[in-house]
Design a protein around this motif. Structure first.
Motif, short mmCIF file in Angstrom:
data_model
loop_
_atom_site.label_atom_id
_atom_site.label_comp_id
_atom_site.label_asym_id
_atom_site.label_seq_id
_atom_site.Cartn_x
_atom_site.Cartn_y
_atom_site.Cartn_z
N ARG A 27 15.13 9.13 1.37
CA ARG A 27 14.04 8.41 2.05
C ARG A 27 12.90 9.34 2.40
NH1 ARG A 27 17.01 4.21 6.30
NH2 ARG A 27 18.12 2.98 4.72
N GLY A 28 13.23 10.54 2.83
CA GLY A 28 12.20 11.52 3.14
C GLY A 28 11.41 11.91 1.91
N ALA A 29 12.11 12.02 0.77
CA ALA A 29 11.43 12.36 -0.48
C ALA A 29 10.46 11.25 -0.88
CB ALA A 29 12.45 12.59 -1.59
N PHE A 30 10.88 10.00 -0.73
CA PHE A 30 9.97 8.88 -1.05
C PHE A 30 8.76 8.89 -0.12
CE2 PHE A 30 13.61 6.70 -3.21
CZ PHE A 30 12.98 6.48 -4.43
N ALA A 31 8.99 9.12 1.18
CA ALA A 31 7.89 9.13 2.14
C ALA A 31 6.91 10.26 1.84
CB ALA A 31 8.44 9.26 3.57
N ALA A 32 7.44 11.46 1.61
CA ALA A 32 6.58 12.61 1.33
C ALA A 32 5.81 12.40 0.03
CB ALA A 32 7.41 13.89 1.25
N GLY A 33 6.48 11.88 -0.98
CA GLY A 33 5.82 11.64 -2.26
C GLY A 33 4.71 10.61 -2.15
N ALA A 34 4.96 9.55 -1.38
CA ALA A 34 3.95 8.50 -1.23
C ALA A 34 2.70 9.04 -0.52
CB ALA A 34 4.54 7.33 -0.43
N VAL A 35 2.91 9.78 0.56
CA VAL A 35 1.77 10.36 1.28
C VAL A 35 1.05 11.38 0.40
CG1 VAL A 35 1.13 11.82 3.24
CG2 VAL A 35 2.80 10.00 3.55
N SER A 36 1.81 12.20 -0.30
CA SER A 36 1.23 13.25 -1.15
C SER A 36 0.40 12.65 -2.28
CB SER A 36 2.34 14.13 -1.72
OG SER A 36 1.82 15.04 -2.66
#
Length: 243
Positions: free
Chosen positions: A128-137
């Motif tokens: 979930r953290g990877a999805f969140a970071a990727g979306a913001v990035s």
């Protein structure tokens, strides 16, 4: 668009500095170079040139380290970024220049301060953290050219070492910048400007690799972040002045 040999030379030097930083630390091209490129070329052209150059220098670094990429860890980051790049591109084409400058400056400055603080964010752990970071990035990369800090914060919270982070950041940089270029196209530069950009990328790759063996990691990282903070605050100030 750049005009005159002095502006083209400054453009090439900015790319050289950013490329050196990127080759040294895995990220940092946009943090250091994007604010200057935006001031030289305007928000739209400056950001897309930052995407082109950051993607190119990431590819150079990845050529020698692709075997160390963690594909299973990177797929959620890359997939989420691909979904938000179009939204960032849409926003960047519709906001007036002073607003874009102020937004870019605020994003760069805020991202640098978060990275410098070593912020621990429970939401940036696991898939979930990877999805969140990727979306913001992805959104930040397409709209402002600065997608690296979100990935850096994810890596910090995932407990990655620098040796683990650099090749994965380069892999991510190649793909997310390719997505951003596909959404916005390539920058409109003169022939001499393109030559100086290419020379800056090449020289920066050589300089960054040489510095990696000589400069202590902590000192290099702190210098990069201070340069980025100065550029972000300058861009923010110009944007606010124009509002």
């Amino acid at each position: 668009m750049t005009s005159g040999w002095a502006a083209d030379l400054l453009l090439g030097c900015t790319v050289l500095l950013g490329a050196s930083v990127q080759r040294l630390a895995g990220i940092g091209f946009a943090l250091v170079a994007a604010p200057v490129l935006v001031l030289l070329l305007g928000p739209a052209q400056g950001v897309v040139l930052s995407n082109c150059a950051a993607g190119a220098i990431s590819a150079v670094g990845l050529a020698g380290s692709w075997r160390q990429v963690r594909l299973t860890a990177m797929l959620p980051l890359v997939g989420a970024a691909a979904c938000t790049v179009p939204a960032g591109s849409w926003v960047a084409t519709r906001l007036p220049e002073p607003t874009l400058l102020a937004g870019l400056g605020a994003l760069v400055s805020g991202a640098v301060l978060l990275v410098m603080s070593g912020a621990r964010v429970p939401a940036l752990r696991g898939v979930r953290g990877a999805f969140a970071a990727g979306a913001v990035s992805g959104f930040m990369n397409s709209s402002a050219g600065v997608g690296g800090p979100a990935v850096s914060l994810y890596a910090v919270n995932a407990g990655w070492t620098t040796r683990e982070f650099v090749p994965n950041a380069q892999f991510y940089g190649v793909l997310v910048n390719a997505f951003s270029i596909a959404a916005k196209g390539v920058p409109r530069l003169t022939g001499p400007a393109w030559l100086l950009v290419a020379a800056g990328i090449t020289a920066g790759a050589v300089v960054g690799k040489a510095l990696a063996d000589r400069v202590p990691e902590r000192r290099a990282r702190r210098t990069v972040l201070l340069l980025a903070l100065a550029g972000g605050l300058t861009t923010l100030g110009k944007g606010l002045w124009g509002l």
